[in-house]
Design a protein around this motif. Structure first.
Motif, PDB file in Angstrom:
ATOM      1  N   PHE A 321      -3.176   5.395  -6.963  1.00  0.00           N
ATOM      2  CA  PHE A 321      -2.977   6.428  -6.009  1.00  0.00           C
ATOM      3  C   PHE A 321      -2.810   5.994  -4.841  1.00  0.00           C
ATOM      4  O   PHE A 321      -2.512   6.745  -3.631  1.00  0.00           O
ATOM      5  N   GLU A 322      -2.799   4.470  -4.515  1.00  0.00           N
ATOM      6  CA  GLU A 322      -2.690   4.125  -3.204  1.00  0.00           C
ATOM      7  C   GLU A 322      -1.376   3.132  -2.938  1.00  0.00           C
ATOM      8  O   GLU A 322      -0.383   3.791  -2.328  1.00  0.00           O
ATOM      9  N   GLU A 323      -1.459   2.126  -3.499  1.00  0.00           N
ATOM     10  CA  GLU A 323      -0.374   1.292  -3.205  1.00  0.00           C
ATOM     11  C   GLU A 323       0.852   1.633  -4.113  1.00  0.00           C
ATOM     12  O   GLU A 323       0.737   2.160  -5.297  1.00  0.00           O
ATOM     13  N   ARG A 324       2.044   1.156  -4.084  1.00  0.00           N
ATOM     14  CA  ARG A 324       3.013   1.471  -5.105  1.00  0.00           C
ATOM     15  C   ARG A 324       3.184   0.125  -6.144  1.00  0.00           C
ATOM     16  O   ARG A 324       2.348  -0.952  -5.900  1.00  0.00           O
ATOM     17  N   PRO A 325       3.560   0.418  -7.325  1.00  0.00           N
ATOM     18  CA  PRO A 325       3.225  -0.648  -8.502  1.00  0.00           C
ATOM     19  C   PRO A 325       3.713  -2.155  -7.946  1.00  0.00           C
ATOM     20  O   PRO A 325       3.001  -2.770  -8.470  1.00  0.00           O
ATOM     21  N   LYS A 326       4.952  -2.001  -7.314  1.00  0.00           N
ATOM     22  CA  LYS A 326       5.288  -3.384  -6.673  1.00  0.00           C
ATOM     23  C   LYS A 326       4.134  -4.194  -6.184  1.00  0.00           C
ATOM     24  O   LYS A 326       3.951  -5.448  -6.136  1.00  0.00           O
ATOM     25  N   GLY A 327       3.507  -3.310  -5.245  1.00  0.00           N
ATOM     26  CA  GLY A 327       2.472  -4.278  -4.578  1.00  0.00           C
ATOM     27  C   GLY A 327       1.091  -4.730  -5.508  1.00  0.00           C
ATOM     28  O   GLY A 327       0.742  -5.718  -5.179  1.00  0.00           O
ATOM     29  N   TYR A 328       1.054  -3.866  -6.516  1.00  0.00           N
ATOM     30  CA  TYR A 328      -0.092  -4.637  -7.532  1.00  0.00           C
ATOM     31  C   TYR A 328       0.410  -5.737  -8.319  1.00  0.00           C
ATOM     32  O   TYR A 328      -0.377  -6.776  -8.336  1.00  0.00           O
ATOM     33  N   THR A 329       1.755  -5.659  -8.649  1.00  0.00           N
ATOM     34  CA  THR A 329       2.176  -6.915  -9.122  1.00  0.00           C
ATOM     35  C   THR A 329       2.216  -8.160  -8.463  1.00  0.00           C
ATOM     36  O   THR A 329       2.141  -9.399  -9.010  1.00  0.00           O
ATOM     37  N   GLY A 336      -2.538 -15.631  -9.606  1.00  0.00           N
ATOM     38  CA  GLY A 336      -2.364 -16.071 -10.624  1.00  0.00           C
ATOM     39  C   GLY A 336      -2.399 -15.351 -11.841  1.00  0.00           C
ATOM     40  O   GLY A 336      -2.378 -16.048 -13.135  1.00  0.00           O
ATOM     41  N   LEU A 337      -2.143 -14.246 -11.838  1.00  0.00           N
ATOM     42  CA  LEU A 337      -2.052 -13.069 -12.983  1.00  0.00           C
ATOM     43  C   LEU A 337      -0.793 -12.530 -13.240  1.00  0.00           C
ATOM     44  O   LEU A 337      -0.280 -12.090 -12.139  1.00  0.00           O
ATOM     45  N   ASP A 338      -0.127 -12.554 -14.372  1.00  0.00           N
ATOM     46  CA  ASP A 338       1.046 -11.968 -14.602  1.00  0.00           C
ATOM     47  C   ASP A 338       0.918 -10.857 -15.136  1.00  0.00           C
ATOM     48  O   ASP A 338       0.570 -10.637 -16.386  1.00  0.00           O
ATOM     49  N   LEU A 339       1.323  -9.609 -14.298  1.00  0.00           N
ATOM     50  CA  LEU A 339       1.532  -8.299 -14.873  1.00  0.00           C
ATOM     51  C   LEU A 339       2.819  -8.038 -15.218  1.00  0.00           C
ATOM     52  O   LEU A 339       3.094  -7.120 -15.821  1.00  0.00           O
ATOM     53  N   LYS A 340       4.085  -8.599 -14.773  1.00  0.00           N
ATOM     54  CA  LYS A 340       5.460  -8.380 -14.744  1.00  0.00           C
ATOM     55  C   LYS A 340       5.761  -8.414 -16.225  1.00  0.00           C
ATOM     56  O   LYS A 340       6.368  -7.696 -16.794  1.00  0.00           O
ATOM     57  N   THR A 341       5.286  -9.456 -16.949  1.00  0.00           N
ATOM     58  CA  THR A 341       5.624  -9.720 -18.588  1.00  0.00           C
ATOM     59  C   THR A 341       5.036  -8.725 -19.314  1.00  0.00           C
ATOM     60  O   THR A 341       5.827  -8.267 -20.282  1.00  0.00           O
ATOM     61  N   PRO A 342       3.845  -8.372 -19.263  1.00  0.00           N
ATOM     62  CA  PRO A 342       3.237  -7.018 -20.000  1.00  0.00           C
ATOM     63  C   PRO A 342       3.986  -5.927 -19.650  1.00  0.00           C
ATOM     64  O   PRO A 342       4.243  -5.110 -20.648  1.00  0.00           O
ATOM     65  N   LEU A 343       4.494  -5.689 -18.352  1.00  0.00           N
ATOM     66  CA  LEU A 343       5.170  -4.497 -18.041  1.00  0.00           C
ATOM     67  C   LEU A 343       6.488  -4.537 -18.772  1.00  0.00           C
ATOM     68  O   LEU A 343       7.050  -3.464 -19.483  1.00  0.00           O
TER      69      LEU A 343
END
Length: 529
Positions: A321-329, A336-343
């Motif tokens: 509810f704060e940042e947009r998804p791009k900021g999180y990824t 060093g954590l890959d969230l883009k591939t699971p997305l």
């Protein structure tokens, strides 16, 4: 003593009627309105006589069309009577914007008839005769009259109220005997329900309303009555979107689809030393609250929690509810954590919700839909403060109750929840949340700042874990390019770390250096030289 034959016949007739009643099963029709069938425990009773009432703009006509298109077929068409309201062509122009609209049914399965001329120039008997004529000719499964309020405002003879009551009684008897499910749509105020024969005789009454709360507009639905069936009581939030009207039940999610297993696993937080502090990790299906002021690393910890689940084959959801998804990824990349591939693979969904007129029920529906889509095992809500701000003002007043329903629904679905909440460090107390919701969560981790030797450091402590024992130690941690890292335990010369302003109980570093024998030995050596 001789038996009374009349009394015996009456008892026999009563027994036969009771026997027949026991065999009657009331079939229910789908409404075509998502969520409404659940509120009605299966749908609208077939052959019932119903009223859809409310003020202009509340969604009455849209709801009527959804019911119409959900049940109309070529063999059993639906008949829609318009009365001095929007003409059919204008009404269809707007209704075709919704996904439920099926143009191929118009004129065949869905038929429209305009009663305006008859209502304007003839009496109620003529109106009734025209309705009977068209229903007899078409044999519809569903009949709609919009707006019926116009018919009730028609000037009547000296008989007045009795004439209208007779008209409604005859209309009801005819449509019920013809086995048509009927809906009379009208703009009525709540004050008009008292003593009105229409609301007395109706089998079902659906009341739609919309209310302005500061700068937000909230729509609600109440099932005032429905004969022959139960329903979920109370006010239910509704919203109109590209799919038409959607209802959100007050008990949404309370029916457990995937109850918690008897033996639950411990899930890793993605931070090994924190797992040890928690006795092996968080219990599967728990609700975990991470509380702390801004900048203490709550979001970083939440991201590591989701990433750990993805590594272990546990799909996840992040409701932000704060940042947009791009900021999180991007932040995850920095750790060093890959969230883009699971997305991309569909193992992770990031739901970004930030309008200012949400209800918790809408939020819950979005999350439950995402949980079902990806088969999620872990959920992050970041943060509760921002969730509250995204709600319409009226829903903020019941935030604790709403959180309770949200947590029960999601943990009942077998999802492990991590929620973050921002609290201010007063340096005189140790609060967990300004919502007083700690009793709703299974586990609590508190993060805070402390001032030591002129530095602002960060510490965390596990406050409670309902599922077992946990460490009581207050541990210092740092945020590095690997995320949150807990520092190895070390002895401390301070008391009162939880206050943020600890007091020293031992010598200062300078006093320790002066008291050390090594400096004295070096001083003697220099003097000897």
């Amino acid at each position: 003593m001789a038996k009374n034959p009349r009394a015996a016949a009456e008892r026999k007739l009563a027994n036969n009627v009771a026997s027949q009643r026991a065999k009657v099963a009331i079939r229910k029709l789908p409404t075509g309105v998502r969520g409404l069938d659940d509120i009605l425990h299966g749908g609208i009773p077939e052959f019932s006589f119903n009223v859809i009432a409310g003020m202009p703009g509340s969604g009455k006509t849209t709801m009527a069309h959804q019911i119409l298109f959900a049940n109309a077929t070529a063999e059993k068409p639906a008949l829609f009577f318009t009365v001095l309201g929007e003409p059919a062509i204008k009404m269809l122009r707007y209704q075709q914007q919704f996904s439920f609209f099926d143009g191929s049914k118009v004129g065949t399965a869905v038929r429209f008839s305009n009663l305006s001329d008859i209502v304007l120039h003839q009496d109620l008997d003529a109106v009734l005769a025209e309705i009977i004529k068209q229903v007899t000719a078409i044999n519809p499964c569903v009949v709609m009259v919009d707006s019926f309020r116009t018919v009730m405002r028609k000037p009547q003879s000296a008989a007045g109220e009795m004439e209208m009551q007779s008209f409604i009684q005859q209309l009801t008897q005819f449509l019920t005997s013809w086995e048509a499910t009927t809906f009379l749509v009208g703009e009525f105020g709540e004050e008009e329900t008292h003593g009105n024969p229409l609301f007395t005789i109706a089998d079902g009454l659906f009341w739609l309303s919309q209310k302005t709360e500061r700068n937000s507009v909230v729509r609600k639905l109440q099932v005032v009555k429905v004969r022959g069936s139960g329903s979920v009581p109370g006010l239910h939030t509704v919203r109109i979107n590209e799919n038409g009207l959607q209802a959100f039940s007050r008990t949404l999610g309370f029916v457990l689809k995937n109850p918690k297993p008897a033996k639950r696993r411990r899930l890793s937080m993605g931070i090994p030393d924190l797992d040890k502090m928690m006795g092996g990790g968080v219990l599967e299906g728990d609700s975990l609250l991470i509380a702390g002021p801004s900048g203490t690393g709550k979001t970083a910890l939440a991201t590591q929690f989701i990433a750990a689940g993805l590594r272990n084959g546990e799909p996840g959801i992040m409701a932000i509810f704060e940042e947009r998804p791009k900021g999180y990824t991007e932040r995850a990349d920095a750790f060093g954590l890959d969230l883009k591939t699971p997305l991309e693979k569909g193992n992770l969904e990031i739901i970004y919700l930030r309008p200012l007129d949400l209800s918790v029920d809408e939020t819950m529906q979005e999350i439950l839909d995402a949980v079902e889509r990806v088969g999620a095992k872990r959920l992050v809500i970041d943060s509760l403060v921002s969730l509250e701000m995204a709600l319409a003002p009226g829903f903020r007043e019941d935030f604790r109750e709403s959180l309770y329903r949200l947590i029960v629904a999601l943990t009942g679905a077998g999802v492990t929840i991590l929620s973050t909440v921002e609290v201010e460090d007063s340096f005189t107390g140790f609060s967990f949340s300004h919502y007083t919701i700690s009793f709703l969560t299974d586990d609590i981790i508190r993060m805070r700042y402390v001032e030591i030797d002129g530095q602002l450091r960060k510490v965390m402590v596990v406050i409670k874990m309902r599922g077992g024992n946990h460490s009581k130690d207050i541990r210092e941690y740092v945020i590095t390019d690997k995320g949150v890292v807990v520092i190895q335990p070390r002895s401390t010369d301070y008391d009162g770390l939880t206050t943020g302003i600890p007091t020293r109980t031992g010598p200062s570093p300078q006093q320790k250096a002066e008291a050390s024998p090594e400096p004295k030995a070096r001083a003697k050596s220099r003097a000897a030289k």
